[in-house]
Design a protein around this motif. Structure first.
Motif, PDB file in Angstrom:
ATOM      1  N   HIS A  26       0.824  -1.186  -0.003  1.00  0.00           N
ATOM      2  CA  HIS A  26      -0.019   0.079   0.028  1.00  0.00           C
ATOM      3  C   HIS A  26       0.827   1.178  -0.048  1.00  0.00           C
ATOM      4  CE1 HIS A  26      -3.133   3.165   1.237  1.00  0.00           C
ATOM      5  NE2 HIS A  26      -2.242   3.256   2.269  1.00  0.00           N
ATOM      6  N   ASP A  56       1.834   5.646   6.936  1.00  0.00           N
ATOM      7  CA  ASP A  56       1.409   4.667   7.894  1.00  0.00           C
ATOM      8  C   ASP A  56       2.389   3.834   8.564  1.00  0.00           C
ATOM      9  OD1 ASP A  56      -1.244   4.809   7.019  1.00  0.00           O
ATOM     10  OD2 ASP A  56      -1.159   3.456   5.271  1.00  0.00           O
ATOM     11  N   LYS A  61      -3.579   0.553  13.326  1.00  0.00           N
ATOM     12  CA  LYS A  61      -3.873  -0.801  13.219  1.00  0.00           C
ATOM     13  C   LYS A  61      -2.734  -1.647  13.301  1.00  0.00           C
ATOM     14  CE  LYS A  61      -6.124  -0.016   9.289  1.00  0.00           C
ATOM     15  NZ  LYS A  61      -5.641   1.370   9.525  1.00  0.00           N
ATOM     16  N   ASP A 119      -3.390   8.505  -1.289  1.00  0.00           N
ATOM     17  CA  ASP A 119      -3.580   7.529  -0.240  1.00  0.00           C
ATOM     18  C   ASP A 119      -5.449   7.361  -0.283  1.00  0.00           C
ATOM     19  OD1 ASP A 119      -3.429   5.936   2.282  1.00  0.00           O
ATOM     20  OD2 ASP A 119      -4.104   7.215   3.533  1.00  0.00           O
ATOM     21  N   ALA A 123      -7.670   3.595  -2.011  1.00  0.00           N
ATOM     22  CA  ALA A 123      -9.124   2.899  -1.641  1.00  0.00           C
ATOM     23  C   ALA A 123     -10.397   2.842  -2.684  1.00  0.00           C
ATOM     24  CB  ALA A 123      -9.724   3.529  -0.312  1.00  0.00           C
ATOM     25  N   ARG A 131      -9.061  -4.373  -2.353  1.00  0.00           N
ATOM     26  CA  ARG A 131      -8.765  -4.057  -0.929  1.00  0.00           C
ATOM     27  C   ARG A 131      -9.927  -4.354   0.113  1.00  0.00           C
ATOM     28  NH1 ARG A 131      -6.151   1.282   0.458  1.00  0.00           N
ATOM     29  NH2 ARG A 131      -5.356   0.126   1.954  1.00  0.00           N
ATOM     30  N   ALA A 132     -11.177  -3.617  -0.501  1.00  0.00           N
ATOM     31  CA  ALA A 132     -12.491  -3.864   0.272  1.00  0.00           C
ATOM     32  C   ALA A 132     -12.619  -5.298   0.611  1.00  0.00           C
ATOM     33  CB  ALA A 132     -13.315  -2.938  -0.178  1.00  0.00           C
ATOM     34  N   TYR A 135     -10.481  -6.840   2.884  1.00  0.00           N
ATOM     35  CA  TYR A 135     -10.597  -6.496   4.519  1.00  0.00           C
ATOM     36  C   TYR A 135     -11.851  -7.306   4.818  1.00  0.00           C
ATOM     37  CZ  TYR A 135     -11.837  -3.512   8.234  1.00  0.00           C
ATOM     38  OH  TYR A 135     -12.033  -2.858   9.478  1.00  0.00           O
ATOM     39  N   ARG A 141     -16.684 -10.780   7.099  1.00  0.00           N
ATOM     40  CA  ARG A 141     -18.003  -9.757   6.673  1.00  0.00           C
ATOM     41  C   ARG A 141     -18.658 -10.515   5.464  1.00  0.00           C
ATOM     42  NH1 ARG A 141     -16.398  -4.724   8.542  1.00  0.00           N
ATOM     43  NH2 ARG A 141     -15.409  -5.320  10.899  1.00  0.00           N
ATOM     44  N   ARG A 159     -15.836   2.642  13.040  1.00  0.00           N
ATOM     45  CA  ARG A 159     -14.447   1.520  13.116  1.00  0.00           C
ATOM     46  C   ARG A 159     -15.076   0.207  13.634  1.00  0.00           C
ATOM     47  NH1 ARG A 159     -10.029   2.639  10.462  1.00  0.00           N
ATOM     48  NH2 ARG A 159      -9.907   5.220  10.472  1.00  0.00           N
ATOM     49  N   THR A 165     -19.323  -5.673   3.000  1.00  0.00           N
ATOM     50  CA  THR A 165     -18.346  -4.837   2.135  1.00  0.00           C
ATOM     51  C   THR A 165     -19.160  -3.988   1.187  1.00  0.00           C
ATOM     52  OG1 THR A 165     -16.775  -6.777   2.464  1.00  0.00           O
ATOM     53  CG2 THR A 165     -16.425  -5.330   0.798  1.00  0.00           C
ATOM     54  N   HIS A 168     -19.593  -0.871   2.810  1.00  0.00           N
ATOM     55  CA  HIS A 168     -18.652   0.022   2.754  1.00  0.00           C
ATOM     56  C   HIS A 168     -18.163   0.953   1.627  1.00  0.00           C
ATOM     57  CE1 HIS A 168     -14.440   1.193   3.969  1.00  0.00           C
ATOM     58  NE2 HIS A 168     -14.074   0.764   2.912  1.00  0.00           N
ATOM     59  N   LYS A 172     -18.148   4.828   2.734  1.00  0.00           N
ATOM     60  CA  LYS A 172     -16.763   5.374   2.736  1.00  0.00           C
ATOM     61  C   LYS A 172     -16.411   5.723   1.200  1.00  0.00           C
ATOM     62  CE  LYS A 172     -11.764   5.223   3.822  1.00  0.00           C
ATOM     63  NZ  LYS A 172     -10.746   4.403   4.372  1.00  0.00           N
ATOM     64  N   LEU A 173     -16.402   4.774   0.455  1.00  0.00           N
ATOM     65  CA  LEU A 173     -15.680   4.579  -0.754  1.00  0.00           C
ATOM     66  C   LEU A 173     -16.281   5.840  -1.811  1.00  0.00           C
ATOM     67  CD1 LEU A 173     -14.569   1.077  -1.307  1.00  0.00           C
ATOM     68  CD2 LEU A 173     -13.412   3.014  -0.130  1.00  0.00           C
TER      69      LEU A 173
HETATM   70  P1  ADP Z   1      -5.871   3.212   5.221  1.00  0.00           P
HETATM   71  O1  ADP Z   1      -4.852   2.554   5.901  1.00  0.00           O
HETATM   72  O2  ADP Z   1      -5.649   3.318   3.753  1.00  0.00           O
HETATM   73  O3  ADP Z   1      -5.937   4.842   5.717  1.00  0.00           O
HETATM   74  P2  ADP Z   1      -7.998   1.824   6.134  1.00  0.00           P
HETATM   75  O4  ADP Z   1      -7.121   1.264   7.418  1.00  0.00           O
HETATM   76  O5  ADP Z   1      -8.986   2.675   6.768  1.00  0.00           O
HETATM   77  O6  ADP Z   1      -7.331   2.856   5.224  1.00  0.00           O
HETATM   78  O7  ADP Z   1      -8.666   0.773   5.318  1.00  0.00           O
HETATM   79  C1  ADP Z   1      -7.627   0.005   4.717  1.00  0.00           C
HETATM   80  C2  ADP Z   1      -8.492  -0.753   3.277  1.00  0.00           C
HETATM   81  O8  ADP Z   1      -9.267  -1.352   3.916  1.00  0.00           O
HETATM   82  C3  ADP Z   1      -9.095   0.285   2.359  1.00  0.00           C
HETATM   83  O9  ADP Z   1      -8.719   0.043   0.895  1.00  0.00           O
HETATM   84  C4  ADP Z   1     -10.448   0.333   2.747  1.00  0.00           C
HETATM   85  O10 ADP Z   1     -11.397   0.777   1.944  1.00  0.00           O
HETATM   86  C5  ADP Z   1     -10.523  -0.961   3.213  1.00  0.00           C
HETATM   87  N1  ADP Z   1     -11.665  -1.046   4.597  1.00  0.00           N
HETATM   88  C6  ADP Z   1     -11.402  -0.375   5.555  1.00  0.00           C
HETATM   89  N2  ADP Z   1     -12.817  -0.648   6.410  1.00  0.00           N
HETATM   90  C7  ADP Z   1     -13.526  -1.520   5.708  1.00  0.00           C
HETATM   91  C8  ADP Z   1     -14.737  -2.432   5.617  1.00  0.00           C
HETATM   92  N3  ADP Z   1     -15.421  -2.114   6.850  1.00  0.00           N
HETATM   93  N4  ADP Z   1     -15.258  -3.110   4.766  1.00  0.00           N
HETATM   94  C9  ADP Z   1     -14.427  -3.145   3.643  1.00  0.00           C
HETATM   95  N5  ADP Z   1     -12.987  -2.547   3.501  1.00  0.00           N
HETATM   96  C10 ADP Z   1     -12.892  -1.767   4.417  1.00  0.00           C
END
Ligand code: ADP
Ligand code: NI
Length: 211
Positions: A26, A56, A61, A119, A123, A131-132, A135, A141, A159, A165, A168, A172-173
């Protein structure tokens, strides 16, 4: 060795112990995208690179024990005796870069705003979709459920949610396109946002058994 190469090695070592191993991927994508944006925006390339590489390095996290303090970024910049003004510009940019559900803040420096765009772009688009679901998969999920997406959440709620997904994308996206700082970032975001929408439209059609 120049400072950017040294910084890259430093961050690679930090992320080497990270279980998923994806932090560095990333970070390097953000670096490449930020440099692409910077060709147009003409910020200082070294600053853009350092902010991207370190953005980062103290992620909550990955390093929850730091409590949001930029321990690693500071350690690197101080070990290289980066002048205080430059160090503070880099650190304050990094603080402002991360997305907060409500109070998002654009960094004061052009270089910080460029990296924030890069950054967020990571996403979006094809990479953002991948990535979604990565995650979502790793957090158990569902791909999709019929629960309505929330649009006005505070950070803690955001959070801790366990939504699908696809939700999400709505939460956000799809919002990221309108948060771009630079004109190059906006252009890239429009393209990546179209990809997100085409994907979700197709996903819902297929979910419903349509053509
Ligand atoms: P970053 O580290 O890029 O600032 P995040 O840590 O919030 O962003 O998320 C990392 C990746 O995981 C991103 O691509 C984000 O869209 C994805 N992500 C975060 N939360 C969720 C979720 N609840 N469902 C699906 N994807 C998620
Ligand atoms: Ni990031």
């Amino acid at each position: 060795m120049d400072i950017v190469t040294e910084c890259r090695q430093y961050v690679e070592e930090l992320f080497a112990g990270e279980s998923s191993g994806h932090g560095m991927d990333h970070t390097l994508r953000v670096l490449r995208t930020a440099l692409t944006i910077n060709k147009e925006e003409q910020g200082d390339e070294t600053l853009v690179s350092l902010i991207a590489l370190l953005h980062d390095a103290d992620d909550r996290k990955l390093f929850p024990e730091e409590n949001g303090e930029l321990v690693h970024a500071k350690r690197f910049l101080e070990s290289r005796r980066v002048p205080a003004v430059t160090k503070n510009l880099i650190l304050s940019s990094i603080k402002d870069i991360s997305f907060k559900a409500r109070d998002t803040k654009a960094p004061q420096s052009l270089e910080g705003r460029i990296v924030q765009d890069a950054d967020r772009l990571d996403a979006m688009g094809c990479i953002g979709i991948a990535r979604a679901f990565q995650y979502g998969g790793s957090h158990g999920r569902p791909l999709y459920d019929s629960e309505k997406p929330l649009t006005d959440m505070d950070d803690a709620v955001y959070r801790n949610r366990k939504g699908s997904t696809i939700n999400h994308f709505y939460e956000k996206l799809f919002l990221l396109k309108d948060l771009m700082n630079t004109s190059a970032g906006k252009r890239l975001a429009e393209k990546r946002d179209r990809i997100l929408h085409e994907f979700v439209d197709g996903f819902l059609r297929e979910w419903n058994g349509e053509e």
